[in-house]
Every structure is written in structure tokens, then in C-alpha cells.
Design a protein around this motif. Sequence first.
Motif, short mmCIF file in Angstrom:
data_model
loop_
_atom_site.label_atom_id
_atom_site.label_comp_id
_atom_site.label_asym_id
_atom_site.label_seq_id
_atom_site.Cartn_x
_atom_site.Cartn_y
_atom_site.Cartn_z
N GLY A 69 0.79 -1.23 0.00
CA GLY A 69 0.00 0.00 0.00
C GLY A 69 0.82 1.28 0.00
O GLY A 69 0.40 2.31 -0.54
N ILE A 70 2.01 1.20 0.60
CA ILE A 70 2.79 2.43 0.75
C ILE A 70 3.59 2.75 -0.54
O ILE A 70 4.23 3.80 -0.65
N ALA A 71 3.54 1.83 -1.51
CA ALA A 71 4.36 1.95 -2.72
C ALA A 71 4.15 3.28 -3.45
O ALA A 71 5.11 3.91 -3.91
N THR A 72 2.88 3.71 -3.52
CA THR A 72 2.60 4.92 -4.27
C THR A 72 3.26 6.13 -3.60
O THR A 72 3.86 6.97 -4.27
N VAL A 73 3.15 6.16 -2.26
CA VAL A 73 3.75 7.29 -1.53
C VAL A 73 5.27 7.26 -1.69
O VAL A 73 5.90 8.27 -2.02
N ILE A 74 5.87 6.09 -1.50
CA ILE A 74 7.33 5.99 -1.61
C ILE A 74 7.77 6.36 -3.02
O ILE A 74 8.74 7.08 -3.22
N GLY A 75 7.04 5.87 -4.02
CA GLY A 75 7.40 6.16 -5.41
C GLY A 75 7.34 7.66 -5.68
O GLY A 75 8.26 8.23 -6.26
N PHE A 76 6.27 8.29 -5.20
CA PHE A 76 6.12 9.73 -5.43
C PHE A 76 7.27 10.48 -4.75
O PHE A 76 7.94 11.32 -5.36
N VAL A 77 7.51 10.16 -3.47
CA VAL A 77 8.53 10.89 -2.72
C VAL A 77 9.91 10.65 -3.33
O VAL A 77 10.73 11.55 -3.46
N PHE A 78 10.17 9.41 -3.75
CA PHE A 78 11.47 9.08 -4.34
C PHE A 78 11.70 9.89 -5.62
O PHE A 78 12.74 10.52 -5.80
N PHE A 79 10.70 9.93 -6.49
CA PHE A 79 10.91 10.66 -7.75
C PHE A 79 10.91 12.18 -7.54
O PHE A 79 11.56 12.92 -8.29
N LEU A 80 10.24 12.63 -6.50
CA LEU A 80 10.32 14.05 -6.16
C LEU A 80 11.77 14.38 -5.78
O LEU A 80 12.35 15.38 -6.20
N LEU A 81 12.34 13.49 -4.97
CA LEU A 81 13.72 13.67 -4.53
C LEU A 81 14.69 13.63 -5.72
O LEU A 81 15.58 14.47 -5.84
N VAL A 82 14.49 12.68 -6.61
CA VAL A 82 15.37 12.62 -7.78
C VAL A 82 15.19 13.87 -8.63
O VAL A 82 16.14 14.42 -9.19
#
Length: 462
Positions: A307-320
Amino acid sequence: MVDVSVVPEQRASWSGKLGFVLAAAGSAVGLGTIWRFPYLAAHYGGGTFIFVFFIFMLTLGVSLLVLEISLGRKTGESIIVAFTSFGKKYRFIGVFIAAVPFVIASFYGVVGGWVTRYMFAYAAGMTKELADGGENFGAFISDAPQSVAFMLLFGAITFIIVALGVNGGVERANLIMMPALILVSLLIGIYTLTQPGALEGLKYFVVPDFSKFSLELLIAALGQTFFGLSLAAATMVTYGSYMKKDVSITSSAFQTTATTLGISLLAGLMIIPATFATLGSADEVAKNSGPSLMFLVIPKVFEKFGGIATVIGFVFFLLVMFAALTSMISLVEACVSILQDTLEWKRRQALLVTVIVLSVTGIIVTLGYSSLSFIQPLGAGSTILDLLDFLTSSVMMPLGGLLMCLFFGWIRQPKVLIDEVRLSGEFKSAGLWSVMIKYIAPILLVAIFITSVLKTFGVISF
Ligand code: PFF
């Protein structure tokens, strides 16, 4: 009476050391750090690569940074005028290096656009589609209107920040984005380490296995030091030209390098153990560790988080995206300052021309994956982006670095710059630094240059 219209615009300066270090580290930490470093480490046996990379960064990297910052600060000019100030016949060195930020920005913005698209796609909940193993990615990069739109969006954000000026735009943007980037990578790193199987991957990432040591590894670590610290790309000279005379150059160069090393390690921690846990073995990680790692493998790794994948994905690509933006800002700032200083243009005019040139070249590179995909300059399957990446990382940057070292090592003596460094503090290792600039760096640079060119043309293979 003074005619105000001919009074030159006063050169901007960073508000202090922190402003410089964050901007320089912002330039250094980019796609090269977050995306390229982890896959190089995975490919070359983890800890062994990290060990060699650390040594290069702390010797060659810091030394060349000191050279570039002091050149910028001494002359108060960007690269072309800086070299011309030593004699008209040296202008060509500046002109050669000045081409680098224009070329890198033309393809860097394209990958920046891909990252921006991934961030939006996660925000729209496309977690499953992105993890489909490549179909979604392939369809996106070959969809000309969509990929051009994202490239232009990423470019527009950069141009707006640069338009706000050195202090109000560049310095402020780094002041916000860099701490955010460090914090978020720490959080994601810790989270991914708690995933089952990750500790095994951590061991692979940090414990050196010296049987993996090779000439190829050395060359890769050297190339990463260069690209990763934004060396011989005109940016550090421009950033140095905004540095005040009382800020220590040696400690700024060291802190910039240390920050870049720290974030490289964090990026590795975010990516390698989790990828290891998902793919199952070191061999699989190494096999999947090419450029596709970020856009194909990482989304699959995240999908496993549930379930947390979407949040982690968003935050990760924001960081990149933050990392890519702060580097792109430095490239655009270098282009603007070169046009401004060399042609004596106003900043606004220089920015406008930079925006037009980079938008056109960016569109051409983007179309290299769709309507222009028949152009395969480095052999079947290669793209315009591959060519520009090769030209800059493997040819122009090592050659530019070599020219700078030969110039300050032999044509002028290192003392010209040592005096500048000493204006703002001690320079105890000046002797060692001179040896690095005169002998060690040129030899290493000739080695990267020859080996990577021969390898690209298939004359040697590792
Ligand atoms: N250092 C940046 C990275 O690692 O992504 C790339 C880069 C930025 C190279 C700016 C050169 C430059 F002038």
C-alpha cells in the motif's frame, strides 16, 4: 556625468560559505549520484567500487574543484573570459570547456523530464503501470508530444529559478531543495533497509571484494568522479566567480565533495539493498544494473512494498527531481554567465538566448526516441542522447580537465591559483596539490580518455 546605460551589471555573490557549498553540492549531486553511482557500485562489486571512488573523490576530485573554484574567484569571470585574461591565445581552452554545459543541459533536461513524468504518474496512482517491466516507459519516451511536454516543463522550472537571480533564485532553491533531499533519502534509506532480505544486500553493497578489482573499475570510478563533481563543465568556475574573497576555498571544496560522497552512499543504500531483496541475488542486481535501473527496476521494487508503494514512489521521484533540478540549474547558470561575460550581454538577454537554444536542442534529443530514432550515431539501437553523453563524459570533460591541468601545471605555474586560495586561509597541502595538478591528474585523465574512446569503438573490451 556617468552614463548609467554603460555601467556593467555588478557581479552577484553568494551570501556566504553555506550558500556556495549548497549550490556546488547541488550541482554535483544529480542523476549521476542517485542513479548512476548505485548501478556502477552494483556492477563493480559494491564495496570495492566504493573504496576506489572514495579515494579518487578525496584526492583528484577535491584538487580539481579547488582549481576551478579558485580560477573563477580569481578572475571573477566565467570560463571563456577567465582563460582569455591569461592571454588571448588561451581563449580556445575556455571556448572548448564552455561548450560542455550547453551539450550536457541538452540531454540532462530530457532525463529530468522523464523523472518529472514518473513523479506525476505516481501522484496519479499509476504504481502498477510503472512497474510493468518497461512497456509503459517505452511507450512514454517514444510518445513525442508527451515526452517533449515533460522535458519543457522540467526546463521551465529551471529557467524560472535562474531568472530569479543568483541569490533570489539559485541560492534560495538550493537552500530549500538540498536539505530536503538529504532528509528524504535518509528516510527512504532507513525504510528500505527494514525490508526482508535487505541486510544481505547491504553486506554486498558495503563489504569490499577485491577480486572484483579491475582496470575497467578504475576507469568507471574516475569517470564518476568527474561527472559526479561537475568537473570541467564550466559550472564550478562560474560558481567560484560568485564566491566572496573571505570564504575558504579549500574547506568549501572539501565540504562539497564530502556532501556528494555522503549522498552517493545514501542513494546506494536506498536502492541496492532493496533491489537485492527483490531480485534475489548479487548476480541479478549486477545484470539489471544498467541505466534501466531507475525507470524499470525501482518501480518493481517499490510495488513490493504494498500500500505504501505509491507514496514511496512519489517521494522518491520528487527527490530525484530535486537532485536533477539543482544540477540543471548549475548548467543553465553556467550557460547564462558565459554568454553574459563573453558577449557583454545583459543577464536577461543571455537567459533568453539560453532558453531558446536549450529548448530546441532538448526537443531534438527527446525526438531521438521517436521521430528521429533512425539516427543511431553509436551503432544499432543507440540514440542522440547516448552520443551527447559519450561526447561530454568520455571526450570533452576529460580533455577539458587535462587542458586546465596542463595550463595551470605547466604554462602558468600552480602558484597563480595557490595565491588566490591563500587569500582566504591556509593552504597547507599546496605542495601536494601542485603534484596532483602537474603530474597525477594529467596521467589519469589521459588514461580515462584513451580507454573509454577505444572501448566505445570496440578496439578493446573489458
Ligand atoms: N554532477 C551532475 C550529476 O552527477 O548528475 C551532472 C553535472 C551537472 C555535470 C553539472 C556537469 C555539470 F556541470
